[in-house]
Design a protein around this motif. Sequence first.
Motif, PDB file in Angstrom:
ATOM      1  N   THR A   1      -1.628  15.926  -1.324  1.00  0.00           N
ATOM      2  CA  THR A   1      -1.191  16.636  -0.123  1.00  0.00           C
ATOM      3  C   THR A   1      -1.741  15.932   1.112  1.00  0.00           C
ATOM      4  OG1 THR A   1      -1.124  18.742  -1.309  1.00  0.00           O
ATOM      5  CG2 THR A   1      -1.251  18.853   1.087  1.00  0.00           C
ATOM      6  N   LYS A   2      -3.007  15.578   1.050  1.00  0.00           N
ATOM      7  CA  LYS A   2      -3.635  14.869   2.171  1.00  0.00           C
ATOM      8  C   LYS A   2      -2.986  13.501   2.365  1.00  0.00           C
ATOM      9  CE  LYS A   2      -8.000  16.942   0.647  1.00  0.00           C
ATOM     10  NZ  LYS A   2      -9.354  16.654   0.170  1.00  0.00           N
ATOM     11  N   SER A   3      -2.703  12.836   1.259  1.00  0.00           N
ATOM     12  CA  SER A   3      -2.107  11.502   1.341  1.00  0.00           C
ATOM     13  C   SER A   3      -0.741  11.542   2.018  1.00  0.00           C
ATOM     14  CB  SER A   3      -1.991  10.915  -0.067  1.00  0.00           C
ATOM     15  OG  SER A   3      -1.335   9.666  -0.044  1.00  0.00           O
ATOM     16  N   MET A   4       0.087  12.520   1.634  1.00  0.00           N
ATOM     17  CA  MET A   4       1.429  12.571   2.203  1.00  0.00           C
ATOM     18  C   MET A   4       1.415  13.042   3.658  1.00  0.00           C
ATOM     19  SD  MET A   4       4.806  13.782   0.148  1.00  0.00           S
ATOM     20  CE  MET A   4       6.361  12.942   0.452  1.00  0.00           C
ATOM     21  N   LEU A   5       0.412  13.838   4.022  1.00  0.00           N
ATOM     22  CA  LEU A   5       0.285  14.216   5.428  1.00  0.00           C
ATOM     23  C   LEU A   5       0.108  12.983   6.307  1.00  0.00           C
ATOM     24  CD1 LEU A   5      -2.058  17.357   5.265  1.00  0.00           C
ATOM     25  CD2 LEU A   5       0.292  17.303   6.116  1.00  0.00           C
ATOM     26  N   ARG A   6      -0.486  11.948   5.746  1.00  0.00           N
ATOM     27  CA  ARG A   6      -0.725  10.719   6.492  1.00  0.00           C
ATOM     28  C   ARG A   6       0.355   9.673   6.280  1.00  0.00           C
ATOM     29  NH1 ARG A   6      -7.129   9.720   5.219  1.00  0.00           N
ATOM     30  NH2 ARG A   6      -7.971  11.099   6.806  1.00  0.00           N
ATOM     31  N   GLY A   7       1.364  10.014   5.502  1.00  0.00           N
ATOM     32  CA  GLY A   7       2.422   9.047   5.248  1.00  0.00           C
ATOM     33  C   GLY A   7       1.995   7.941   4.315  1.00  0.00           C
ATOM     34  N   ARG A   8       1.096   8.269   3.391  1.00  0.00           N
ATOM     35  CA  ARG A   8       0.583   7.262   2.458  1.00  0.00           C
ATOM     36  C   ARG A   8       1.098   7.464   1.037  1.00  0.00           C
ATOM     37  NH1 ARG A   8      -5.793   6.711   4.247  1.00  0.00           N
ATOM     38  NH2 ARG A   8      -5.409   5.878   6.342  1.00  0.00           N
ATOM     39  N   GLY A   9       2.166   8.223   0.889  1.00  0.00           N
ATOM     40  CA  GLY A   9       2.772   8.386  -0.419  1.00  0.00           C
ATOM     41  C   GLY A   9       2.460   9.719  -1.067  1.00  0.00           C
ATOM     42  N   GLY A  10       3.347  10.124  -1.994  1.00  0.00           N
ATOM     43  CA  GLY A  10       3.188  11.391  -2.683  1.00  0.00           C
ATOM     44  C   GLY A  10       2.779  11.209  -4.124  1.00  0.00           C
ATOM     45  N   CYS A  11       2.629  12.323  -4.823  1.00  0.00           N
ATOM     46  CA  CYS A  11       2.186  12.311  -6.213  1.00  0.00           C
ATOM     47  C   CYS A  11       3.345  11.945  -7.137  1.00  0.00           C
ATOM     48  CB  CYS A  11       1.619  13.676  -6.587  1.00  0.00           C
ATOM     49  SG  CYS A  11       2.860  14.996  -6.598  1.00  0.00           S
TER      50      CYS A  11
ATOM     51  N   GLU B   1       9.504  -0.912  -6.383  1.00  0.00           N
ATOM     52  CA  GLU B   1       8.506  -0.045  -5.728  1.00  0.00           C
ATOM     53  C   GLU B   1       7.518   0.572  -6.716  1.00  0.00           C
ATOM     54  OE1 GLU B   1      12.201  -0.200  -3.272  1.00  0.00           O
ATOM     55  OE2 GLU B   1      11.730   0.127  -5.401  1.00  0.00           O
ATOM     56  N   ARG B   2       7.808   0.539  -8.011  1.00  0.00           N
ATOM     57  CA  ARG B   2       6.942   1.102  -9.048  1.00  0.00           C
ATOM     58  C   ARG B   2       6.607   2.570  -8.789  1.00  0.00           C
ATOM     59  NH1 ARG B   2       4.712  -3.215 -11.926  1.00  0.00           N
ATOM     60  NH2 ARG B   2       4.356  -1.669 -13.575  1.00  0.00           N
ATOM     61  N   GLY B   3       7.567   3.291  -8.219  1.00  0.00           N
ATOM     62  CA  GLY B   3       7.401   4.723  -8.005  1.00  0.00           C
ATOM     63  C   GLY B   3       6.822   5.113  -6.663  1.00  0.00           C
ATOM     64  N   PHE B   4       6.611   4.150  -5.763  1.00  0.00           N
ATOM     65  CA  PHE B   4       6.072   4.472  -4.437  1.00  0.00           C
ATOM     66  C   PHE B   4       7.217   4.614  -3.447  1.00  0.00           C
ATOM     67  CE2 PHE B   4       4.289   3.660  -0.282  1.00  0.00           C
ATOM     68  CZ  PHE B   4       3.117   4.405  -0.315  1.00  0.00           C
ATOM     69  N   ASP B   5       7.258   5.754  -2.769  1.00  0.00           N
ATOM     70  CA  ASP B   5       8.329   6.052  -1.822  1.00  0.00           C
ATOM     71  C   ASP B   5       8.294   5.055  -0.659  1.00  0.00           C
ATOM     72  OD1 ASP B   5      10.143   7.100  -0.026  1.00  0.00           O
ATOM     73  OD2 ASP B   5       9.526   9.172  -0.327  1.00  0.00           O
ATOM     74  N   PRO B   6       9.343   4.261  -0.475  1.00  0.00           N
ATOM     75  CA  PRO B   6       9.333   3.243   0.592  1.00  0.00           C
ATOM     76  C   PRO B   6       9.330   3.824   1.998  1.00  0.00           C
ATOM     77  CG  PRO B   6      11.506   3.371  -0.445  1.00  0.00           C
ATOM     78  CD  PRO B   6      10.586   4.222  -1.269  1.00  0.00           C
ATOM     79  N   SER B   7       9.603   5.130   2.138  1.00  0.00           N
ATOM     80  CA  SER B   7       9.553   5.728   3.473  1.00  0.00           C
ATOM     81  C   SER B   7       8.118   5.912   3.945  1.00  0.00           C
ATOM     82  CB  SER B   7      10.281   7.076   3.482  1.00  0.00           C
ATOM     83  OG  SER B   7       9.624   8.011   2.635  1.00  0.00           O
ATOM     84  N   ASP B   8       7.163   5.779   3.028  1.00  0.00           N
ATOM     85  CA  ASP B   8       5.747   5.849   3.381  1.00  0.00           C
ATOM     86  C   ASP B   8       5.135   4.457   3.331  1.00  0.00           C
ATOM     87  OD1 ASP B   8       5.683   8.563   3.851  1.00  0.00           O
ATOM     88  OD2 ASP B   8       5.179   9.078   1.791  1.00  0.00           O
ATOM     89  N   VAL B   9       3.894   4.364   3.767  1.00  0.00           N
ATOM     90  CA  VAL B   9       3.189   3.080   3.801  1.00  0.00           C
ATOM     91  C   VAL B   9       2.010   3.144   2.853  1.00  0.00           C
ATOM     92  CG1 VAL B   9       1.928   1.424   5.232  1.00  0.00           C
ATOM     93  CG2 VAL B   9       3.859   2.685   6.199  1.00  0.00           C
ATOM     94  N   ARG B  10       1.993   2.265   1.885  1.00  0.00           N
ATOM     95  CA  ARG B  10       0.911   2.280   0.909  1.00  0.00           C
ATOM     96  C   ARG B  10      -0.364   1.754   1.540  1.00  0.00           C
ATOM     97  NH1 ARG B  10       1.459   0.910  -5.468  1.00  0.00           N
ATOM     98  NH2 ARG B  10      -0.580   1.701  -6.092  1.00  0.00           N
ATOM     99  N   PHE B  11      -1.442   2.484   1.325  1.00  0.00           N
ATOM    100  CA  PHE B  11      -2.727   2.119   1.928  1.00  0.00           C
ATOM    101  C   PHE B  11      -3.618   1.506   0.865  1.00  0.00           C
ATOM    102  CE2 PHE B  11      -7.157   3.247   2.940  1.00  0.00           C
ATOM    103  CZ  PHE B  11      -7.282   2.582   4.139  1.00  0.00           C
ATOM    104  N   GLN B  12      -4.073   0.293   1.106  1.00  0.00           N
ATOM    105  CA  GLN B  12      -4.972  -0.394   0.190  1.00  0.00           C
ATOM    106  C   GLN B  12      -6.345  -0.455   0.837  1.00  0.00           C
ATOM    107  OE1 GLN B  12      -4.114  -1.166  -2.762  1.00  0.00           O
ATOM    108  NE2 GLN B  12      -1.889  -1.389  -2.779  1.00  0.00           N
ATOM    109  N   ARG B  13      -7.301   0.242   0.248  1.00  0.00           N
ATOM    110  CA  ARG B  13      -8.652   0.265   0.820  1.00  0.00           C
ATOM    111  C   ARG B  13      -9.444  -0.925   0.332  1.00  0.00           C
ATOM    112  NH1 ARG B  13     -10.026   5.170  -0.476  1.00  0.00           N
ATOM    113  NH2 ARG B  13      -9.270   5.983   1.495  1.00  0.00           N
ATOM    114  N   LYS B  14     -10.159  -1.549   1.242  1.00  0.00           N
ATOM    115  CA  LYS B  14     -10.987  -2.695   0.880  1.00  0.00           C
ATOM    116  C   LYS B  14     -12.232  -2.230   0.129  1.00  0.00           C
ATOM    117  CE  LYS B  14      -9.607  -5.210   5.051  1.00  0.00           C
ATOM    118  NZ  LYS B  14     -10.084  -5.818   6.310  1.00  0.00           N
ATOM    119  N   ASN B  15     -12.589  -2.995  -0.905  1.00  0.00           N
ATOM    120  CA  ASN B  15     -13.835  -2.739  -1.639  1.00  0.00           C
ATOM    121  C   ASN B  15     -13.945  -1.295  -2.060  1.00  0.00           C
ATOM    122  OD1 ASN B  15     -16.261  -3.568  -2.783  1.00  0.00           O
ATOM    123  ND2 ASN B  15     -17.440  -2.865  -1.010  1.00  0.00           N
TER     124      ASN B  15
END
Length: 723
Positions: free
Chosen positions: A375-385, A701-715
Amino acid sequence: LDVSMDMWSYFHTCLVSIWLHRFYIYSAVAFGISLWIVIQFTTTRTKRKVTEPGAADKLGNGCAPPQAQEAHVAGVKIFYGSQTGTAKRFAKALAEAVISLNLPVEVINMRDYDPEDGLVEEASSRNLCVFLVATYTEGQPPESAAWFCKWLEEAASDFRVGKSFLQGLRYAVFGLGNSAYVDHYNTVGRRMDRWLWMLSASRIMTRAEGDCNVAQSKHGSIEADFEAWKAKFLTRLQALCKGEKKPCSGKCKKGKCKSSGKQSKESSDHEHGTSEHENSEAEELFETSSEEEAGGTDSVIDVEDLGNIMGHMKAKPGLGHFQGSRGSHSISGHLCQGLPTLTGKDSFPTSHLSLPSGSYKLIGSHSGVKLCRWTKSMLRGRGGCYKHTFYGIESHRCMEATPSLACANKCVFCWRHHTNPVGTEWRWKMDQPEVILQEAIEKHQNMIRQFKGVSGVKAARLEEALAVKHCALSLVGEPIMYPHINRFVRLLHQHGISTFLVTNAQFPEEIRRLEPVTQLYVSVDASTKESLRRIDRPLFKDFWQRFLDSLKALAEKQQRTVYRLTLVKAWNVDELKAYADLISLGKPDFIEVKGVTYCGESSASSLTMANVPWHGEVVSFVQELARLLPEYGIACEHEHSNCLLLAHSKFQVDGEWRTWIDYGRFQELVREHERSGGSRTFTAAEYMARTPGWALFGARERGFDPSDVRFQRKNKARDLSGC
């Protein structure tokens, strides 16, 4: 023979010569060793001179030269949370002092900082983080620091977040408060200090507290308290610049900094405002270490033991005031307000549940609601479950809840670590479904509102999230045990909320009596009697027959049904044929296959990271299973959740998969069903919708909604959470 004699004569002559001149040889060796020692001593002494504070290349302020700074302290970041501006003013004053040491410094308002992204990166940097935070009304943080503190509390309390999440982060805390408010004096600073420690961050000095109450302030005013602390901090900073590594006084233990002598006395001078009893209990709850928790004999609470547990709880009314650490028998969260009168075994022990109050909200005496991380992730546009990918739910509008925190299994991969009660029947007082739903929605909305103003949150989605559209009845426990589950489901539908109900296949009659839900899940964690006994550890003696009967009951349902398979490497991944037999028994519409999620260490489970399959292994398993099931095909994939979906061929229409749900149509169908008194039935085919291309198995896309932006956290440490 003559040659041999000549050779021997030559060697004999050499040996005699060496023996006669042995004194000179010994002297040469001794001289060589002495020379080597002198060279080593001279080199070492030269190096020491280079690193001495008085060396010519040192800066006049006592800090190391730029090269040393790069090795030990790259800069200082000062975070402040202020309501009246005092903490902000102190932050700027501290920044000026740090600048005078020729160090980079950044002053950050906690309101404008995303701790989920930023603090993890700070853990791998060489920066020092300083937190200046005030305690506001009723012991709460200022509005500008509310989200920062909420995230920190949730991360520290959630066992799914690794213990070493912030390992490497060096920090110091200065709290601002007023000792006239005895019950809440500097609680925010104290809690922030402990939360950071619980995530393995390292203190560089003892926490300090400024007091606005001039009568009690150690130095006469909060400004003087800050100046005294600032001087100590700058001294400590200079020492760190020189490479000193000893944290604090070197005597930090279990979350409480116990510095020796005068320093220890100073850190405790301001603690006079809270009673001795309250302080001791608070420290106990805050400081329970994971090592101590792991030593418990059994973290499972059986129904037969509830009377003893509640008797113990009644003897200690003070417990539950503070949030506790992650633990099997620590009391995290508050005692539920408005609980029914305790009557021994007939009362649900909600106060004993280890539900971190930062993310879990208890409802009445046996229900709960939580804000899912997706829920938090999709609020930020970082993809859904994965439910967004497989079935088209809007993750930011999904409420994760349960009307029954109790369960009939003790699964080895239980992500609650068995801190919820277990039982085979309903034996406690019951809240009405109307009350549960109203409180669940209110608490869910309150948790959503806390995201207002948080960095990265999309305003439009925040507004949408306040209107709950989906309910995942899978939070914890066994929702179908709740005697009024049908009334509860009807209420959800009347509010326009779709229902995803999960059961552990131990209540076949309840499954048969269950009224239509949007999608009904059965957890199929093993395919043989023995493996089910080892993995689910059910309480029922006739668990296998109940399991089989539950699958047969599922086959009778006309709405969407799902098998949920959780793969545990070395436990249940080699039972393909047996799984295929169980699928033919229950005839589910869909089969979700998901790699087990490791939820941290637990005395109740022997599961380790070695039991978590790689995504490629899950894909291989699904492909092999699909070969044994000619009526099913691999429809969708959600790589991030390590999950794939097998769908029955009836959901493939004109060559297109239709695994998504037409939620509006479902609500129409269920209303017609209720108005007809149940005579108007409907099937899963009547409310299916086309699956978009990006959600299909094999898509780029391997199941990631392209309307959102995938966030890759460093380390980033491996994320263990999920629905």
